[in-house]
Write a protein that holds these residues in place. Structure first.
Motif, PDB file in Angstrom:
ATOM      1  N   GLY A 104      -3.493  24.651  -9.540  1.00 60.18           N
ATOM      2  CA  GLY A 104      -4.936  24.573  -9.735  1.00 60.18           C
ATOM      3  C   GLY A 104      -5.581  23.477  -8.912  1.00 60.18           C
ATOM      4  O   GLY A 104      -6.684  23.662  -8.365  1.00 60.18           O
ATOM      5  N   THR A 105      -4.922  22.340  -8.796  1.00 53.81           N
ATOM      6  CA  THR A 105      -5.500  21.264  -7.973  1.00 53.81           C
ATOM      7  C   THR A 105      -5.574  21.680  -6.511  1.00 53.81           C
ATOM      8  O   THR A 105      -6.544  21.369  -5.813  1.00 53.81           O
ATOM      9  CB  THR A 105      -4.693  19.960  -8.107  1.00 53.81           C
ATOM     10  OG1 THR A 105      -3.366  20.151  -7.606  1.00 53.81           O
ATOM     11  CG2 THR A 105      -4.618  19.496  -9.548  1.00 53.81           C
ATOM     12  N   VAL A 106      -4.565  22.409  -6.035  1.00 50.77           N
ATOM     13  CA  VAL A 106      -4.578  22.892  -4.654  1.00 50.77           C
ATOM     14  C   VAL A 106      -5.721  23.882  -4.450  1.00 50.77           C
ATOM     15  O   VAL A 106      -6.435  23.831  -3.435  1.00 50.77           O
ATOM     16  CB  VAL A 106      -3.222  23.534  -4.301  1.00 50.77           C
ATOM     17  CG1 VAL A 106      -3.278  24.189  -2.924  1.00 50.77           C
ATOM     18  CG2 VAL A 106      -2.104  22.501  -4.351  1.00 50.77           C
ATOM     19  N   ARG A 107      -5.926  24.768  -5.409  1.00 51.97           N
ATOM     20  CA  ARG A 107      -7.008  25.748  -5.299  1.00 51.97           C
ATOM     21  C   ARG A 107      -8.369  25.061  -5.248  1.00 51.97           C
ATOM     22  O   ARG A 107      -9.252  25.446  -4.471  1.00 51.97           O
ATOM     23  CB  ARG A 107      -6.934  26.727  -6.474  1.00 51.97           C
ATOM     24  CG  ARG A 107      -5.746  27.672  -6.387  1.00 51.97           C
ATOM     25  CD  ARG A 107      -5.396  28.284  -7.721  1.00 51.97           C
ATOM     26  NE  ARG A 107      -6.413  29.208  -8.212  1.00 51.97           N
ATOM     27  CZ  ARG A 107      -6.336  29.797  -9.413  1.00 51.97           C
ATOM     28  NH1 ARG A 107      -5.312  29.536 -10.220  1.00 51.97           N
ATOM     29  NH2 ARG A 107      -7.273  30.638  -9.793  1.00 51.97           N
ATOM     30  N   LEU A 108      -8.555  24.044  -6.067  1.00 51.93           N
ATOM     31  CA  LEU A 108      -9.824  23.317  -6.056  1.00 51.93           C
ATOM     32  C   LEU A 108     -10.035  22.590  -4.733  1.00 51.93           C
ATOM     33  O   LEU A 108     -11.134  22.624  -4.154  1.00 51.93           O
ATOM     34  CB  LEU A 108      -9.872  22.336  -7.219  1.00 51.93           C
ATOM     35  CG  LEU A 108     -10.073  22.952  -8.604  1.00 51.93           C
ATOM     36  CD1 LEU A 108      -9.797  21.920  -9.697  1.00 51.93           C
ATOM     37  CD2 LEU A 108     -11.494  23.502  -8.755  1.00 51.93           C
ATOM     38  N   GLU A 109      -8.997  21.917  -4.249  1.00 52.50           N
ATOM     39  CA  GLU A 109      -9.127  21.193  -2.989  1.00 52.50           C
ATOM     40  C   GLU A 109      -9.471  22.155  -1.848  1.00 52.50           C
ATOM     41  O   GLU A 109     -10.345  21.872  -1.020  1.00 52.50           O
ATOM     42  CB  GLU A 109      -7.820  20.451  -2.677  1.00 52.50           C
ATOM     43  CG  GLU A 109      -7.507  19.304  -3.638  1.00 52.50           C
ATOM     44  CD  GLU A 109      -8.152  17.995  -3.212  1.00 52.50           C
ATOM     45  OE1 GLU A 109      -8.842  17.975  -2.171  1.00 52.50           O
ATOM     46  OE2 GLU A 109      -7.969  16.994  -3.920  1.00 52.50           O
ATOM     47  N   ARG A 110      -8.801  23.292  -1.799  1.00 53.31           N
ATOM     48  CA  ARG A 110      -9.040  24.250  -0.724  1.00 53.31           C
ATOM     49  C   ARG A 110     -10.437  24.868  -0.805  1.00 53.31           C
ATOM     50  O   ARG A 110     -11.010  25.250   0.221  1.00 53.31           O
ATOM     51  CB  ARG A 110      -7.978  25.348  -0.763  1.00 53.31           C
ATOM     52  CG  ARG A 110      -6.603  24.879  -0.295  1.00 53.31           C
ATOM     53  CD  ARG A 110      -5.566  25.969  -0.406  1.00 53.31           C
ATOM     54  NE  ARG A 110      -4.282  25.543   0.146  1.00 53.31           N
ATOM     55  CZ  ARG A 110      -3.150  26.225   0.017  1.00 53.31           C
ATOM     56  NH1 ARG A 110      -3.144  27.378  -0.643  1.00 53.31           N
ATOM     57  NH2 ARG A 110      -2.033  25.769   0.550  1.00 53.31           N
ATOM     58  N   ALA A 111     -10.981  24.965  -2.027  1.00 53.36           N
ATOM     59  CA  ALA A 111     -12.319  25.532  -2.188  1.00 53.36           C
ATOM     60  C   ALA A 111     -13.411  24.602  -1.671  1.00 53.36           C
ATOM     61  O   ALA A 111     -14.547  25.040  -1.473  1.00 53.36           O
ATOM     62  CB  ALA A 111     -12.563  25.864  -3.660  1.00 53.36           C
ATOM     63  N   GLY A 112     -13.086  23.337  -1.456  1.00 49.82           N
ATOM     64  CA  GLY A 112     -14.082  22.396  -0.947  1.00 49.82           C
ATOM     65  C   GLY A 112     -14.169  21.093  -1.717  1.00 49.82           C
ATOM     66  O   GLY A 112     -14.932  20.202  -1.346  1.00 49.82           O
ATOM     67  N   TRP A 113     -13.406  20.972  -2.789  1.00 48.22           N
ATOM     68  CA  TRP A 113     -13.417  19.737  -3.589  1.00 48.22           C
ATOM     69  C   TRP A 113     -13.148  18.521  -2.709  1.00 48.22           C
ATOM     70  O   TRP A 113     -13.793  17.477  -2.841  1.00 48.22           O
ATOM     71  CB  TRP A 113     -12.378  19.851  -4.702  1.00 48.22           C
ATOM     72  CG  TRP A 113     -12.283  18.705  -5.652  1.00 48.22           C
ATOM     73  CD1 TRP A 113     -11.793  17.458  -5.406  1.00 48.22           C
ATOM     74  CD2 TRP A 113     -12.692  18.695  -7.031  1.00 48.22           C
ATOM     75  NE1 TRP A 113     -11.846  16.671  -6.534  1.00 48.22           N
ATOM     76  CE2 TRP A 113     -12.399  17.404  -7.548  1.00 48.22           C
ATOM     77  CE3 TRP A 113     -13.262  19.640  -7.875  1.00 48.22           C
ATOM     78  CZ2 TRP A 113     -12.653  17.059  -8.868  1.00 48.22           C
ATOM     79  CZ3 TRP A 113     -13.515  19.286  -9.199  1.00 48.22           C
ATOM     80  CH2 TRP A 113     -13.218  18.005  -9.680  1.00 48.22           C
ATOM     81  N   SER A 114     -12.180  18.627  -1.795  1.00 49.47           N
ATOM     82  CA  SER A 114     -11.806  17.478  -0.965  1.00 49.47           C
ATOM     83  C   SER A 114     -12.904  17.095   0.027  1.00 49.47           C
ATOM     84  O   SER A 114     -12.894  15.988   0.563  1.00 49.47           O
ATOM     85  CB  SER A 114     -10.512  17.775  -0.209  1.00 49.47           C
ATOM     86  OG  SER A 114     -10.667  18.893   0.640  1.00 49.47           O
ATOM     87  N   ARG A 115     -13.851  18.003   0.288  1.00 49.32           N
ATOM     88  CA  ARG A 115     -15.002  17.666   1.120  1.00 49.32           C
ATOM     89  C   ARG A 115     -16.009  16.810   0.353  1.00 49.32           C
ATOM     90  O   ARG A 115     -16.809  16.094   0.962  1.00 49.32           O
ATOM     91  CB  ARG A 115     -15.696  18.945   1.606  1.00 49.32           C
ATOM     92  CG  ARG A 115     -14.897  19.756   2.610  1.00 49.32           C
ATOM     93  CD  ARG A 115     -15.576  21.090   2.873  1.00 49.32           C
ATOM     94  NE  ARG A 115     -14.924  21.834   3.932  1.00 49.32           N
ATOM     95  CZ  ARG A 115     -15.321  21.846   5.205  1.00 49.32           C
ATOM     96  NH1 ARG A 115     -16.390  21.153   5.571  1.00 49.32           N
ATOM     97  NH2 ARG A 115     -14.665  22.544   6.119  1.00 49.32           N
ATOM     98  N   ARG A 116     -15.980  16.928  -0.967  1.00 50.34           N
ATOM     99  CA  ARG A 116     -16.944  16.223  -1.822  1.00 50.34           C
ATOM    100  C   ARG A 116     -16.384  14.925  -2.375  1.00 50.34           C
ATOM    101  O   ARG A 116     -17.082  13.933  -2.515  1.00 50.34           O
ATOM    102  CB  ARG A 116     -17.357  17.146  -2.985  1.00 50.34           C
ATOM    103  CG  ARG A 116     -18.519  16.616  -3.812  1.00 50.34           C
ATOM    104  CD  ARG A 116     -19.802  16.713  -2.993  1.00 50.34           C
ATOM    105  NE  ARG A 116     -20.952  16.274  -3.746  1.00 50.34           N
ATOM    106  CZ  ARG A 116     -21.407  15.031  -3.751  1.00 50.34           C
ATOM    107  NH1 ARG A 116     -20.776  14.083  -3.092  1.00 50.34           N
ATOM    108  NH2 ARG A 116     -22.494  14.726  -4.427  1.00 50.34           N
ATOM    109  N   PHE A 117     -15.091  14.959  -2.724  1.00 48.61           N
ATOM    110  CA  PHE A 117     -14.472  13.819  -3.403  1.00 48.61           C
ATOM    111  C   PHE A 117     -13.129  13.474  -2.780  1.00 48.61           C
ATOM    112  O   PHE A 117     -12.356  14.358  -2.407  1.00 48.61           O
ATOM    113  CB  PHE A 117     -14.233  14.121  -4.888  1.00 48.61           C
ATOM    114  CG  PHE A 117     -15.475  14.411  -5.684  1.00 48.61           C
ATOM    115  CD1 PHE A 117     -16.381  13.407  -5.982  1.00 48.61           C
ATOM    116  CD2 PHE A 117     -15.737  15.699  -6.133  1.00 48.61           C
ATOM    117  CE1 PHE A 117     -17.521  13.670  -6.723  1.00 48.61           C
ATOM    118  CE2 PHE A 117     -16.875  15.973  -6.869  1.00 48.61           C
ATOM    119  CZ  PHE A 117     -17.774  14.958  -7.159  1.00 48.61           C
ATOM    120  N   SER A 118     -12.836  12.180  -2.716  1.00 48.85           N
ATOM    121  CA  SER A 118     -11.487  11.688  -2.480  1.00 48.85           C
ATOM    122  C   SER A 118     -10.883  11.431  -3.858  1.00 48.85           C
ATOM    123  O   SER A 118     -11.400  10.594  -4.613  1.00 48.85           O
ATOM    124  CB  SER A 118     -11.536  10.399  -1.656  1.00 48.85           C
ATOM    125  OG  SER A 118     -10.247   9.855  -1.516  1.00 48.85           O
TER     126      SER A 118
END
Length: 244
Positions: free
Chosen positions: A99-113
């Motif tokens: 689930g964390t990988v899915r969120l990061e790939r959806a764009g989470w990592s663009r918004r948050f470190s």
């Protein structure tokens, strides 16, 4: 799962594979187009899918499975070097990691470190026992057992747990909801996570004084966070500028 510490009068063992997903996040400085509506929509779609797969997407949902489970986190930048702190609960450890990988790939990592900490549930949650009130704040505790705990006898540890139970009972008397306890030591230096739903910061302060009175911290090193509840959608939207 083998318990790292024994169940107590307050905490009972949880026979479940459910797994906490704690996130401690700072906003990324935004270049034009780095994060936008399509990323918010993609993250929202992943969150909706996770909910359909049995995730609980709020601290409230972890404490009360019947509660409306809107994805939420807690704004923490007024007191900490993180802009938000929050916790989900996945059905299994493997689902938590995926689930964390899915969120990061959806764009989470663009918004948050984000620092993600994942660990299985050890003790069952405990609903607040007082009158119905607004609990729009949360208190998070990460801790590791120190060398004194490692050197203590089983009897000394049981005595310590009994003393701490006095403080935890006081927490419940303060009308605090407790999301049980989760183990983090399989992938982190921290041994445990505790998360509480509270009505105001002063409640956390009163609770900590109770824990100090029973020398709760003699066997632990801990890190604490406090934050105000916000819909996760709002935190994805807000952008006050780079965090310094």
């Amino acid at each position: 799962m083998t318990l790292l510490t024994e169940a107590t009068d307050v905490f009972s063992a949880a026979a479940t594979d459910r797994c906490a997903v704690l996130f401690i996040a700072r906003r990324e400085p935004q270049a034009f187009g780095a994060f936008g509506e399509r990323h918010r929509a993609a993250i929202g779609a992943v969150l909706a899918a996770l909910a359909s797969e049995g995730w609980r997407l709020s601290l409230r949902g972890m404490i009360d499975a019947s509660a409306q489970d809107e994805p939420t986190a807690f704004e923490a930048g007024f007191a900490h070097d993180a802009d938000m702190v929050g916790v989900f609960e996945a059905p299994t450890p493997s689902a938590a990691l995926a689930g964390t990988v899915r969120l990061e790939r959806a764009g989470w990592s663009r918004r948050f470190s984000t620092q993600w900490l994942i660990g299985p549930r050890e003790f069952a949650s405990i609903a607040a026992k007082g009158p119905a009130i607004e609990r729009n704040w949360a208190f998070f505790a990460l801790w590791e057992w120190n060398d004194a705990w490692a050197a203590a006898s089983a009897a000394a540890r049981r005595d310590y747990d009994a003393e701490c139970d006095i403080a935890f009972q006081n927490d419940l008397d303060l009308n605090v909801g407790i999301a049980g306890r989760h183990r983090l030591d399989w992938m982190s230096a921290w041994h445990h996570l505790g998360a509480w739903e509270i009505d105001r910061p002063e409640t956390a302060d009163a609770a900590m004084r109770g824990h100090e009175r029973v020398a709760d911290f003699k066997f632990t090193t801990s890190r604490h966070f406090i934050g105000r509840r916000r819909p996760l959608a709002d935190l994805l939207e807000d952008h006050p500028g780079p965090t310094t």
